[in-house]
Scaffold this motif. Structure first.
Motif, PDB file in Angstrom:
ATOM      1  N   PHE A   1      -3.220   3.836  21.370  1.00  0.00           N
ATOM      2  CA  PHE A   1      -2.965   2.669  20.513  1.00  0.00           C
ATOM      3  C   PHE A   1      -3.332   2.996  19.070  1.00  0.00           C
ATOM      4  CE2 PHE A   1      -4.186  -2.010  19.662  1.00  0.00           C
ATOM      5  CZ  PHE A   1      -2.877  -2.361  19.346  1.00  0.00           C
ATOM      6  N   ASP A   2      -4.443   3.694  18.868  1.00  0.00           N
ATOM      7  CA  ASP A   2      -4.817   4.120  17.512  1.00  0.00           C
ATOM      8  C   ASP A   2      -3.719   4.985  16.895  1.00  0.00           C
ATOM      9  OD1 ASP A   2      -7.213   2.842  17.981  1.00  0.00           O
ATOM     10  OD2 ASP A   2      -8.428   4.660  17.990  1.00  0.00           O
ATOM     11  N   HIS A   3      -3.183   5.888  17.688  1.00  0.00           N
ATOM     12  CA  HIS A   3      -2.101   6.767  17.229  1.00  0.00           C
ATOM     13  C   HIS A   3      -0.885   5.946  16.803  1.00  0.00           C
ATOM     14  CE1 HIS A   3       0.571  10.156  16.952  1.00  0.00           C
ATOM     15  NE2 HIS A   3       1.168   9.953  18.116  1.00  0.00           N
ATOM     16  N   MET A   4      -0.521   4.940  17.588  1.00  0.00           N
ATOM     17  CA  MET A   4       0.643   4.105  17.281  1.00  0.00           C
ATOM     18  C   MET A   4       0.402   3.238  16.048  1.00  0.00           C
ATOM     19  SD  MET A   4       3.045   4.893  19.419  1.00  0.00           S
ATOM     20  CE  MET A   4       2.400   6.550  19.193  1.00  0.00           C
ATOM     21  N   LEU A   5      -0.803   2.681  15.912  1.00  0.00           N
ATOM     22  CA  LEU A   5      -1.113   1.846  14.747  1.00  0.00           C
ATOM     23  C   LEU A   5      -1.164   2.675  13.465  1.00  0.00           C
ATOM     24  CD1 LEU A   5      -3.801  -0.487  16.333  1.00  0.00           C
ATOM     25  CD2 LEU A   5      -1.494  -1.148  15.613  1.00  0.00           C
ATOM     26  N   THR A   6      -1.606   3.916  13.583  1.00  0.00           N
ATOM     27  CA  THR A   6      -1.590   4.817  12.425  1.00  0.00           C
ATOM     28  C   THR A   6      -0.152   5.059  11.978  1.00  0.00           C
ATOM     29  OG1 THR A   6      -3.655   5.860  13.103  1.00  0.00           O
ATOM     30  CG2 THR A   6      -2.255   7.110  11.600  1.00  0.00           C
ATOM     31  N   ALA A   7       0.739   5.306  12.930  1.00  0.00           N
ATOM     32  CA  ALA A   7       2.163   5.487  12.610  1.00  0.00           C
ATOM     33  C   ALA A   7       2.750   4.204  12.021  1.00  0.00           C
ATOM     34  CB  ALA A   7       2.931   5.900  13.866  1.00  0.00           C
ATOM     35  N   PHE A   8       2.333   3.060  12.543  1.00  0.00           N
ATOM     36  CA  PHE A   8       2.813   1.764  12.056  1.00  0.00           C
ATOM     37  C   PHE A   8       2.459   1.584  10.575  1.00  0.00           C
ATOM     38  CE2 PHE A   8       2.250  -2.803  11.360  1.00  0.00           C
ATOM     39  CZ  PHE A   8       3.400  -3.327  11.911  1.00  0.00           C
ATOM     40  N   GLY A   9       1.209   1.856  10.209  1.00  0.00           N
ATOM     41  CA  GLY A   9       0.795   1.742   8.814  1.00  0.00           C
ATOM     42  C   GLY A   9       1.506   2.732   7.926  1.00  0.00           C
ATOM     43  N   ARG A  10       1.609   3.973   8.388  1.00  0.00           N
ATOM     44  CA  ARG A  10       2.227   5.034   7.583  1.00  0.00           C
ATOM     45  C   ARG A  10       3.692   4.735   7.291  1.00  0.00           C
ATOM     46  NH1 ARG A  10       0.612  10.282   7.351  1.00  0.00           N
ATOM     47  NH2 ARG A  10      -1.417   9.240   7.263  1.00  0.00           N
ATOM     48  N   HIS A  11       4.429   4.335   8.316  1.00  0.00           N
ATOM     49  CA  HIS A  11       5.872   4.141   8.139  1.00  0.00           C
ATOM     50  C   HIS A  11       6.223   2.781   7.538  1.00  0.00           C
ATOM     51  CE1 HIS A  11       7.253   7.935   9.792  1.00  0.00           C
ATOM     52  NE2 HIS A  11       6.134   7.880  10.504  1.00  0.00           N
ATOM     53  N   GLY A  12       5.300   1.829   7.600  1.00  0.00           N
ATOM     54  CA  GLY A  12       5.508   0.562   6.903  1.00  0.00           C
ATOM     55  C   GLY A  12       5.004   0.593   5.471  1.00  0.00           C
TER      56      GLY A  12
ATOM     57  N   GLY B   1       0.809  -1.216   0.000  1.00  0.00           N
ATOM     58  CA  GLY B   1       0.000   0.000   0.000  1.00  0.00           C
ATOM     59  C   GLY B   1       0.837   1.258   0.000  1.00  0.00           C
ATOM     60  N   THR B   2       0.216   2.337   0.439  1.00  0.00           N
ATOM     61  CA  THR B   2       0.868   3.649   0.493  1.00  0.00           C
ATOM     62  C   THR B   2       0.833   4.245   1.893  1.00  0.00           C
ATOM     63  OG1 THR B   2      -1.194   4.751  -0.142  1.00  0.00           O
ATOM     64  CG2 THR B   2       0.322   4.136  -1.927  1.00  0.00           C
ATOM     65  N   GLY B   3       0.406   3.449   2.867  1.00  0.00           N
ATOM     66  CA  GLY B   3       0.352   3.935   4.242  1.00  0.00           C
ATOM     67  C   GLY B   3      -0.975   4.530   4.649  1.00  0.00           C
ATOM     68  N   ARG B   4      -2.027   4.251   3.868  1.00  0.00           N
ATOM     69  CA  ARG B   4      -3.362   4.739   4.242  1.00  0.00           C
ATOM     70  C   ARG B   4      -3.911   3.882   5.378  1.00  0.00           C
ATOM     71  NH1 ARG B   4      -6.311   4.215  -1.309  1.00  0.00           N
ATOM     72  NH2 ARG B   4      -5.081   2.328  -1.130  1.00  0.00           N
ATOM     73  N   THR B   5      -4.439   4.536   6.398  1.00  0.00           N
ATOM     74  CA  THR B   5      -4.933   3.800   7.554  1.00  0.00           C
ATOM     75  C   THR B   5      -6.308   4.280   7.983  1.00  0.00           C
ATOM     76  OG1 THR B   5      -3.904   5.329   9.111  1.00  0.00           O
ATOM     77  CG2 THR B   5      -2.589   3.409   8.453  1.00  0.00           C
ATOM     78  N   GLY B   6      -7.033   3.375   8.604  1.00  0.00           N
ATOM     79  CA  GLY B   6      -8.284   3.679   9.279  1.00  0.00           C
ATOM     80  C   GLY B   6      -8.316   2.823  10.532  1.00  0.00           C
ATOM     81  N   ILE B   7      -8.058   3.419  11.667  1.00  0.00           N
ATOM     82  CA  ILE B   7      -7.879   2.663  12.910  1.00  0.00           C
ATOM     83  C   ILE B   7      -8.904   3.107  13.938  1.00  0.00           C
ATOM     84  CG2 ILE B   7      -6.241   1.975  14.700  1.00  0.00           C
ATOM     85  CD1 ILE B   7      -5.206   1.318  11.904  1.00  0.00           C
ATOM     86  N   ALA B   8      -9.604   2.156  14.528  1.00  0.00           N
ATOM     87  CA  ALA B   8     -10.556   2.462  15.605  1.00  0.00           C
ATOM     88  C   ALA B   8     -10.590   1.280  16.570  1.00  0.00           C
ATOM     89  CB  ALA B   8     -11.945   2.736  15.044  1.00  0.00           C
ATOM     90  N   THR B   9      -9.807   1.401  17.655  1.00  0.00           N
ATOM     91  CA  THR B   9      -9.766   0.327  18.653  1.00  0.00           C
ATOM     92  C   THR B   9     -10.443   0.721  19.957  1.00  0.00           C
ATOM     93  OG1 THR B   9      -7.681   1.041  19.660  1.00  0.00           O
ATOM     94  CG2 THR B   9      -7.533  -0.426  17.725  1.00  0.00           C
ATOM     95  N   GLY B  10     -10.753   2.007  20.113  1.00  0.00           N
ATOM     96  CA  GLY B  10     -11.290   2.479  21.380  1.00  0.00           C
ATOM     97  C   GLY B  10     -10.216   2.875  22.370  1.00  0.00           C
ATOM     98  N   VAL B  11      -8.951   2.674  21.989  1.00  0.00           N
ATOM     99  CA  VAL B  11      -7.811   3.056  22.831  1.00  0.00           C
ATOM    100  C   VAL B  11      -7.027   4.106  22.051  1.00  0.00           C
ATOM    101  CG1 VAL B  11      -5.788   2.250  24.116  1.00  0.00           C
ATOM    102  CG2 VAL B  11      -7.748   0.707  23.762  1.00  0.00           C
ATOM    103  N   GLY B  12      -7.201   5.369  22.426  1.00  0.00           N
ATOM    104  CA  GLY B  12      -6.684   6.475  21.638  1.00  0.00           C
ATOM    105  C   GLY B  12      -5.191   6.418  21.349  1.00  0.00           C
TER     106      GLY B  12
END
Length: 196
Positions: free
Chosen positions: A37-48, A24-35
């Motif tokens: 964690f959402d921030h970290m998973l967004t960074a994970f997708g973007r930088h991977g 992909g290109t780092g596009r993310t849509g994250i909703a875990t209910g843990v703010g």
């Protein structure tokens, strides 16, 4: 061939769906209910450079443990599924990422043998509504279910937010390198055994 996966897992504690595209290109849509964690998973997708969608419902009235660990389980399974037999991949990846005063190194081997060596410490017990102990639990679940070897070590840093963010970004960038297709490999399995 598309290297994508969509998996769901529902238990009495959590209900999780993960969609992953390794190319992909780092596009993310994250909703875990843990703010946080959402921030970290967004960074994970973007930088991977992974397109990553995660929807998680969990027993957050207890705490975030089940949600964070189970997201790691499903994301790891999605990674293993998207890689299939791992033809032509680099297999190994390494990244060292700074975040202000923090510096974290991550090294991966998509070996099919799950293992984690963890050398990260947090000066604070909580980041937002997330227990910092859960960061290790997430990566332990990710590597265990993704069937890869993961070494993570903190080389510097005292700010817990910076250390956590450097950790997620370093692992993402190491995985980006490891899953990348090596043109010279011509679709070969990256092992002298002929199978991973």
């Amino acid at each position: 061939m598309a290297r994508t996966s969509e998996l769901s897992r529902k238990t009495s504690e959590t209900d999780i769906t993960v969609k992953l595209d390794l190319d992909g290109t780092g596009r993310t849509g994250i909703a875990t209910g843990v703010g946080f964690f959402d921030h970290m998973l967004t960074a994970f997708g973007r930088h991977g450079l992974f397109d990553l969608n995660i929807r998680a419902g969990g027993d957050l009235h207890i705490d975030a443990h089940h949600t964070v660990e189970d997201v790691g389980i499903v994301l790891g399974q999605a990674l293993a599924s998207a890689l299939d037999v791992k033809r032509g991949i680099n297999r190994f990846g390494q990244a060292c990422v700074p975040m202000d005063e923090a510096l974290v190194e991550a090294v991966v081997d998509l070996s099919g043998r799950p293992f984690i060596a963890w050398g990260v410490n947090f000066e604070r017990p909580m980041l937002g509504g997330m227990d910092t102990q859960l960061i290790e639990e997430f990566f332990r679940a990710l590597a265990g279910n993704g069937l890869f070897n993961l070494h993570v070590r903190q080389l510097a840093g005292v700010n817990a937010h910076h250390v956590a963010e450097a950790t997620f970004k370093a692992v993402a960038r190491a995985l980006k390198m490891a899953v990348a297709i090596e043109p010279r490999a011509a679709g070969e399995i990256p092992s002298t055994k002929g199978v991973i």
